[in-house]
Write a protein that holds these residues in place. Structure first.
Motif, mmCIF file in Angstrom:
data_model
loop_
_atom_site.group_PDB
_atom_site.id
_atom_site.type_symbol
_atom_site.label_atom_id
_atom_site.label_comp_id
_atom_site.label_asym_id
_atom_site.label_seq_id
_atom_site.Cartn_x
_atom_site.Cartn_y
_atom_site.Cartn_z
ATOM 1 N N LEU A 76 2.395 57.024 52.358
ATOM 2 C CA LEU A 76 2.037 58.436 52.241
ATOM 3 C C LEU A 76 3.038 59.319 52.988
ATOM 4 O O LEU A 76 3.345 60.436 52.556
ATOM 5 C CB LEU A 76 0.628 58.667 52.796
ATOM 6 C CG LEU A 76 -0.524 58.128 51.951
ATOM 7 C CD1 LEU A 76 -1.848 58.263 52.689
ATOM 8 C CD2 LEU A 76 -0.600 58.871 50.614
ATOM 9 N N GLN A 77 3.543 58.796 54.088
ATOM 10 C CA GLN A 77 4.549 59.550 54.831
ATOM 11 C C GLN A 77 5.829 59.687 54.022
ATOM 12 O O GLN A 77 6.443 60.772 53.989
ATOM 13 C CB GLN A 77 4.837 58.847 56.166
ATOM 14 C CG GLN A 77 5.788 59.621 57.075
ATOM 15 C CD GLN A 77 5.965 58.943 58.421
ATOM 16 O OE1 GLN A 77 5.375 57.897 58.674
ATOM 17 N NE2 GLN A 77 6.781 59.524 59.276
ATOM 18 N N VAL A 78 6.243 58.605 53.337
ATOM 19 C CA VAL A 78 7.426 58.672 52.477
ATOM 20 C C VAL A 78 7.198 59.664 51.340
ATOM 21 O O VAL A 78 8.082 60.466 50.994
ATOM 22 C CB VAL A 78 7.760 57.270 51.930
ATOM 23 C CG1 VAL A 78 8.853 57.356 50.870
ATOM 24 C CG2 VAL A 78 8.189 56.347 53.065
ATOM 25 N N LEU A 79 6.005 59.612 50.741
ATOM 26 C CA LEU A 79 5.685 60.542 49.656
ATOM 27 C C LEU A 79 5.706 61.979 50.158
ATOM 28 O O LEU A 79 6.202 62.883 49.466
ATOM 29 C CB LEU A 79 4.320 60.194 49.080
ATOM 30 C CG LEU A 79 3.785 61.106 47.966
ATOM 31 C CD1 LEU A 79 4.733 61.101 46.755
ATOM 32 C CD2 LEU A 79 2.383 60.675 47.547
ATOM 33 N N ASP A 80 5.177 62.206 51.353
ATOM 34 C CA ASP A 80 5.143 63.552 51.917
ATOM 35 C C ASP A 80 6.561 64.100 52.122
ATOM 36 O O ASP A 80 6.847 65.275 51.863
ATOM 37 C CB ASP A 80 4.376 63.520 53.237
ATOM 38 C CG ASP A 80 4.132 64.920 53.796
ATOM 39 O OD1 ASP A 80 4.157 65.886 53.010
ATOM 40 O OD2 ASP A 80 3.904 65.044 55.007
ATOM 41 N N ARG A 81 7.464 63.225 52.589
ATOM 42 C CA ARG A 81 8.838 63.667 52.820
ATOM 43 C C ARG A 81 9.586 63.935 51.525
ATOM 44 O O ARG A 81 10.527 64.739 51.504
ATOM 45 C CB ARG A 81 9.579 62.605 53.636
ATOM 46 C CG ARG A 81 9.085 62.481 55.078
ATOM 47 C CD ARG A 81 9.792 61.343 55.793
ATOM 48 N NE ARG A 81 9.353 61.237 57.186
ATOM 49 C CZ ARG A 81 9.763 60.273 58.016
ATOM 50 N NH1 ARG A 81 10.614 59.337 57.582
ATOM 51 N NH2 ARG A 81 9.324 60.262 59.253
ATOM 52 N N SER A 82 9.193 63.258 50.450
ATOM 53 C CA SER A 82 9.898 63.430 49.178
ATOM 54 C C SER A 82 9.499 64.700 48.440
ATOM 55 O O SER A 82 10.178 65.103 47.489
ATOM 56 C CB SER A 82 9.644 62.214 48.279
ATOM 57 O OG SER A 82 8.272 62.150 47.903
ATOM 58 N N LEU A 83 8.414 65.335 48.849
ATOM 59 C CA LEU A 83 7.947 66.542 48.181
ATOM 60 C C LEU A 83 8.721 67.755 48.680
ATOM 61 O O LEU A 83 9.043 67.869 49.863
ATOM 62 C CB LEU A 83 6.448 66.742 48.432
ATOM 63 C CG LEU A 83 5.517 65.655 47.911
ATOM 64 C CD1 LEU A 83 4.075 65.982 48.289
ATOM 65 C CD2 LEU A 83 5.643 65.503 46.403
ATOM 66 N N GLY A 84 8.989 68.645 47.781
ATOM 67 C CA GLY A 84 9.663 69.881 48.135
ATOM 68 C C GLY A 84 8.720 70.845 48.824
ATOM 69 O O GLY A 84 7.493 70.691 48.756
ATOM 70 N N PRO A 85 9.252 71.869 49.483
ATOM 71 C CA PRO A 85 8.408 72.823 50.203
ATOM 72 C C PRO A 85 7.472 73.607 49.297
ATOM 73 O O PRO A 85 6.433 74.090 49.757
ATOM 74 C CB PRO A 85 9.418 73.734 50.898
ATOM 75 C CG PRO A 85 10.678 73.585 50.106
ATOM 76 C CD PRO A 85 10.683 72.184 49.604
ATOM 77 N N ASP A 86 7.831 73.738 48.021
ATOM 78 C CA ASP A 86 7.002 74.493 47.083
ATOM 79 C C ASP A 86 6.180 73.596 46.163
ATOM 80 O O ASP A 86 5.585 74.089 45.190
ATOM 81 C CB ASP A 86 7.879 75.421 46.231
ATOM 82 C CG ASP A 86 8.631 76.442 47.077
ATOM 83 O OD1 ASP A 86 8.076 76.842 48.118
ATOM 84 O OD2 ASP A 86 9.771 76.807 46.698
ATOM 85 N N ASP A 87 6.160 72.311 46.446
ATOM 86 C CA ASP A 87 5.409 71.393 45.592
ATOM 87 C C ASP A 87 3.910 71.665 45.736
ATOM 88 O O ASP A 87 3.396 71.714 46.859
ATOM 89 C CB ASP A 87 5.721 69.945 45.982
ATOM 90 C CG ASP A 87 5.258 68.942 44.936
ATOM 91 O OD1 ASP A 87 4.047 68.919 44.663
ATOM 92 O OD2 ASP A 87 6.104 68.206 44.395
ATOM 93 N N PRO A 88 3.183 71.815 44.628
ATOM 94 C CA PRO A 88 1.739 72.107 44.722
ATOM 95 C C PRO A 88 0.914 70.949 45.272
ATOM 96 O O PRO A 88 -0.245 71.138 45.644
ATOM 97 C CB PRO A 88 1.355 72.429 43.272
ATOM 98 C CG PRO A 88 2.382 71.728 42.447
ATOM 99 C CD PRO A 88 3.659 71.783 43.239
ATOM 100 N N HIS A 89 1.491 69.749 45.316
ATOM 101 C CA HIS A 89 0.751 68.582 45.800
ATOM 102 C C HIS A 89 0.953 68.336 47.288
ATOM 103 O O HIS A 89 0.429 67.356 47.829
ATOM 104 C CB HIS A 89 1.169 67.332 45.019
ATOM 105 C CG HIS A 89 0.952 67.431 43.540
ATOM 106 N ND1 HIS A 89 1.957 67.768 42.679
ATOM 107 C CD2 HIS A 89 -0.171 67.273 42.796
ATOM 108 C CE1 HIS A 89 1.481 67.784 41.432
ATOM 109 N NE2 HIS A 89 0.190 67.495 41.484
#
Length: 303
Positions: A101-114
């Motif tokens: 989940l930490q890896v997924l969190d880092r891969s998301l952009g600042p404007d990602d709705p998720h």
């Protein structure tokens, strides 16, 4: 008991026969024998026989109790081993889940709705890790090392925030009133948080839709009192002093006791065990048809 009575009778006969000379005891020609026992001798032998009877009764009671308690000790040992083994087995997959989940969190952009939902998932995984840690702590009765004081107000607000979503599903409002930010107690933050979540979860479970659950703090002499009050029908069908027993269940539980969402809670019995390890206690302060108030008392930290 029969062995003790028999032993006392044998001792009494030995005392009597010890006062008869052997030539008179085994002389069949004599029809009667006179025994002269002084008051002091009678007192001394009474004390000796009484002390021997007490010692024998204590020995018999010790072995009988040891034999009766042995299965309970064995069952408690099995339970502790199971909790420890299960907790250790859960730690690894939960750590892996949190890492992914930490890896997924880092891969998301600042404007990602998720981004927000992923952050909440990380918080849930960390809560599960804290529960596993609490279970491991429950195996060890004594806390290890010095406990750094934590601010009660901040932990209480965090617990209220975590429970608001579940309370909203039942149309129940949770309020945090009179949370003094200066109050500190010597208990691990995760243990305090989990205990408050469990008490709030229990209050929500037994509250009707549209009611309010309130968490507040106050100081009483040397203790900090965290109060959780609901507007439910009160504790019915069970003695209020037994609600913290393991597997305690009311015969008149709200909704049959089967609709509570207890996934975030560690159970009232574990709350009592957790708080007791840090010289605190949990108790039902009052209960009636207007609601129930539960107090969590923890020693006030001076530093």
């Amino acid at each position: 008991m029969s062995v003790l009575v028999l032993a006392v009778l044998v001792a009494a006969f030995l005392v009597v026969f010890s006062q008869i000379p052997p030539d008179q005891l085994f002389n069949p020609g004599r029809g009667e024998t006179t025994i002269d026992i002084g008051g002091l001798e009678l007192l001394v032998w009474g004390v000796v026989i009484g002390a021997a009877a007490v010692a024998l009764a204590g020995t018999l009671a010790f072995f009988a109790t040891r034999r009766a308690v042995a299965p309970l000790v064995d069952a408690l040992g099995r339970q502790r081993r199971f909790v420890a083994d299960a907790s250790h087995e859960l730690r690894t997959p939960l750590a892996i889940l949190d890492a992914r989940l930490q890896v997924l969190d880092r891969s998301l952009g600042p404007d990602d709705p998720h981004q927000e939902i992923v952050a909440e998932l990380r918080g849930d995984s960390q809560s599960l890790i804290a529960v596993v840690s609490d279970l491991l702590d429950a195996v060890d009765v004594a806390p290890a090392g010095d406990i750094a004081p934590v601010a009660v107000g901040a932990v209480a607000r965090s617990a209220v925030d975590d429970m608001r979503m579940l309370a909203r599903e039942r149309a129940i409002e949770i309020r945090a009133d009179s949370l003094d930010p200066e109050l500190r107690v010597a208990i691990p933050e995760t243990s305090l948080h989990r205990s408050l979540v469990a008490l709030l979860d229990n209050a929500v479970k037994h509250s009707p839709a549209g009611s309010v659950v309130t968490l507040s703090t106050e100081v009483s002499r040397m203790d900090v009192i965290l109060s959780i009050a609901d507007q439910g029908p009160g504790i019915r069908g069970i003695d209020p002093t037994r609600v913290f027993d393991r597997f305690a269940r009311s015969s008149e539980a709200v909704d049959g006791g089967g609709t509570a969402r207890t996934g975030f809670g560690i159970g009232l019995s574990l709350v009592q065990e957790t708080v007791s390890r840090y010289r605190g206690r949990v108790e039902v302060a009052r209960t009636s048809a207007e609601g129930t108030t539960i107090f969590m008392r923890l020693p006030l930290a001076r530093s």
